[in-house]
Design a protein around this motif. Sequence first.
Motif, mmCIF file in Angstrom:
data_model
loop_
_atom_site.group_PDB
_atom_site.id
_atom_site.type_symbol
_atom_site.label_atom_id
_atom_site.label_comp_id
_atom_site.label_asym_id
_atom_site.label_seq_id
_atom_site.Cartn_x
_atom_site.Cartn_y
_atom_site.Cartn_z
ATOM 1 N N GLN A 176 38.911 -17.913 77.804
ATOM 2 C CA GLN A 176 38.253 -16.761 77.418
ATOM 3 C C GLN A 176 37.344 -15.893 78.533
ATOM 4 O O GLN A 176 37.464 -14.578 78.502
ATOM 5 N N ALA A 177 36.688 -16.831 79.272
ATOM 6 C CA ALA A 177 36.286 -16.369 80.557
ATOM 7 C C ALA A 177 37.122 -15.409 81.091
ATOM 8 O O ALA A 177 36.937 -14.378 81.811
ATOM 9 N N ARG A 179 39.828 -14.048 80.264
ATOM 10 C CA ARG A 179 40.394 -12.946 79.614
ATOM 11 C C ARG A 179 39.321 -11.852 79.691
ATOM 12 O O ARG A 179 39.655 -10.671 79.786
ATOM 13 N N THR A 180 37.838 -12.151 79.560
ATOM 14 C CA THR A 180 36.889 -11.062 79.795
ATOM 15 C C THR A 180 36.816 -10.434 81.083
ATOM 16 O O THR A 180 36.377 -9.534 81.128
ATOM 17 N N LEU A 181 37.364 -11.082 82.049
ATOM 18 C CA LEU A 181 37.287 -10.939 83.329
ATOM 19 C C LEU A 181 38.557 -10.038 83.763
ATOM 20 O O LEU A 181 38.815 -9.488 84.915
ATOM 21 N N LYS B 45 30.953 -12.418 70.237
ATOM 22 C CA LYS B 45 32.226 -12.630 70.634
ATOM 23 C C LYS B 45 33.058 -11.581 70.159
ATOM 24 O O LYS B 45 34.020 -11.189 70.612
ATOM 25 N N ALA B 48 32.796 -8.774 72.604
ATOM 26 C CA ALA B 48 33.533 -9.209 73.571
ATOM 27 C C ALA B 48 35.173 -8.986 73.458
ATOM 28 O O ALA B 48 35.761 -9.028 74.403
ATOM 29 N N LEU B 50 36.912 -11.594 71.832
ATOM 30 C CA LEU B 50 37.059 -12.942 71.885
ATOM 31 C C LEU B 50 37.391 -13.448 70.329
ATOM 32 O O LEU B 50 37.917 -14.571 70.215
ATOM 33 N N ALA B 70 40.634 -7.864 75.005
ATOM 34 C CA ALA B 70 39.186 -8.458 75.637
ATOM 35 C C ALA B 70 39.396 -7.832 77.101
ATOM 36 O O ALA B 70 38.651 -7.379 77.857
ATOM 37 N N ILE B 75 33.922 -6.143 79.967
ATOM 38 C CA ILE B 75 32.492 -6.686 79.597
ATOM 39 C C ILE B 75 32.210 -7.920 80.467
ATOM 40 O O ILE B 75 33.335 -8.590 80.997
ATOM 41 N N PHE B 77 30.811 -11.365 80.262
ATOM 42 C CA PHE B 77 30.567 -12.380 79.431
ATOM 43 C C PHE B 77 30.031 -13.785 80.110
ATOM 44 O O PHE B 77 30.810 -14.208 80.770
ATOM 45 N N PHE B 79 28.928 -17.508 79.206
ATOM 46 C CA PHE B 79 29.343 -18.517 78.324
ATOM 47 C C PHE B 79 27.969 -19.541 78.379
ATOM 48 O O PHE B 79 27.317 -19.782 79.372
#
Lengths: 280, 364
Positions: A176-177, A179-181, B45, B48, B50, B70, B75, B77, B79
């Motif tokens: 997920q990290a 992907r957001t990056l 989320k 974001a 997600l 995403a 963005i 994010f 965590f």
Amino acid sequence: MTTAAAPVRAKRVLPGFTLSLGTTLLYLTVIILIPVLALVLKGAEIGPARFWAIVSSPRAVAAFQVTLIAAAIATAFNAIYGLLMAWVLVRYEFFGKRVLDALMDVPFALPTAVAGLSLTALFSANGWIGAWLEPQGISIVYTIWGIALAMAFTSVPFVVRTVQPVLEDLDPGYEQAARTLGASELAIFTRVVFPQILPAWLAGCTIAFARSLGEFGAIVFIAGNLPFKTEIAALLAFIRLEEFDYNGAAAIALVLLFFALVLLLVSNRLQAWAARHRGV
Amino acid sequence: MISISSLTKNFGQTAVLRGIDLRIDAGELVALLGPSGSGKTTLLKIIAGLEWPDAGALKVNGQDWLTLPAQKRRIGFVFQHYALFPHMTVRDNIAFGLTVRPRAERPGKSVIAAKVDDLLGLLQIPHLADRFPAQLSGGQRQRVALGRALAIEPAVLLLDEPFGALDAAIRRDLRRWLREVHQKTGSTTLFVTHDQEEAFELADRVVVMGEGRIEQIGSADQIHDRPSTPFVARFMGAVVELPVTLRAGRVEAPGLDARGLERRAMADGPAQLFLRPDAIALEPDAASPWTLAHKTSTGAMIRATLRHETSREIPVDLPRHSAPDLAIGSAYRLRPLSGAVFSLEGTAPTEAPRPVVSLKEKRT
């Protein structure tokens, strides 16, 4: 007035440490160390010149060659197929997933001779698959491909079962990290996921390779066992033993043992390298 | 500017978000405050990319974000457990968002290195550049995670319980420091927390969430002094709930001296009064149904327990030096210093209060 405090002995949580360690060490010695030692001593008894003559004989060299090449083919296949299989089993939900997951253990549970027999039946010229392959000029049975096939069959669970738990435990937060990056799905796999399962994957491949080198039961049925062509090292050692040529058998076995030890060493090195960031 | 309207989301049978409407201006620092299960992390989320909502709209600077993956939203994010890539050094972690860009958009190596150095400076961790995450403390990981998010110059910065896993002293430091970083970067920032103090200290505006709804939006003082729903009152620590009667804008109940409370423009009738234990004073009154059951001292405060005739008990916290000599067994009347009143006929509380009167019965 002060009194000397009595020394406090730390109590172990589980009792019987001495007994349990002693038992396991004894078992280790009887089952692993003594046979290996005996093999090495037997090899040493032969003498270097004689030893070299046995292992460098054309038939032995051919056997080692066939074994190594077939094991390399099988491992290359398993490395990719096993990784894919682990991925599918961890990442997707589909009908029959649990059955497939259970099927992955069949090569462990199945007697290798049964595996060899059924593979031979399938791939021989009049088998289901062989009947279809043979007219195309592809023959599997009694060739090195047959050996590789049998090796791949018996060793694929090693790759799947070492990669699977690591993949399962991988925090979805990493992906997920990424992907957001802005990482593409391919970049997420190659730069985030794969590096983290690499140590386990390498370990699985090494064990699969080691297992392939030593596979015997499944291969003897499908290989045809022609000296210089499709005779594997383990079989040659067996033949020498049948001929009461203990020295010959021991020498070949020693070489196989040597390969296994080198593999273990390489594998440990690779894993330590791939997991170097985990050290504190 | 972020604009969210009528956002709903269900996980199976459970409604996690039940219609969220929220606008956040550019450059604002907003806290989403609520207990666990209130849907705040899900909302974050969804912003974001997600998670995806079942219905509703999400627009950022006029652009529909629900059609954007995403990857395309730009963005940052952060965590809750940082999710730093364990096989990369701090430097590589921070640079990740830049080095994964397609070749055509990727800045040069030296540009990336300079950018990372800048961020390491801003984060006050230049000495950690070549360490791996496993070699860092929690606070240091938090900084790296923020650096990694800031490296892509995000349109919106989202933080999920940013200080949740850290101990108290480090939290305070990091809070002040995050505020500074926000002032320097000016990025629109939204963070999720269940810690009131954290929300109020850090944010320009606080959005209180409960059970998938926004209960109240406002400043610390507004939410503290004028909770808009029983849920917020309870969440803000008003655990003493008394059934009262409203008459001409004043609350009345036996043993209650409510002159300290301002008049409310509310209809007469039964109501519920919400009080914090530390906003109640006690005065001797033989006619009161409340008697002192027991008291203990915490040094600075006296924690008294008062028992009603109906054997119901409430806690009252008094400063020890200003407390009268309280006698166990004596009767006292309650004099609230501040409190919130909700009419039982009016806004229905989102959750039935536990004590005395069952609101559930009256509501149905």
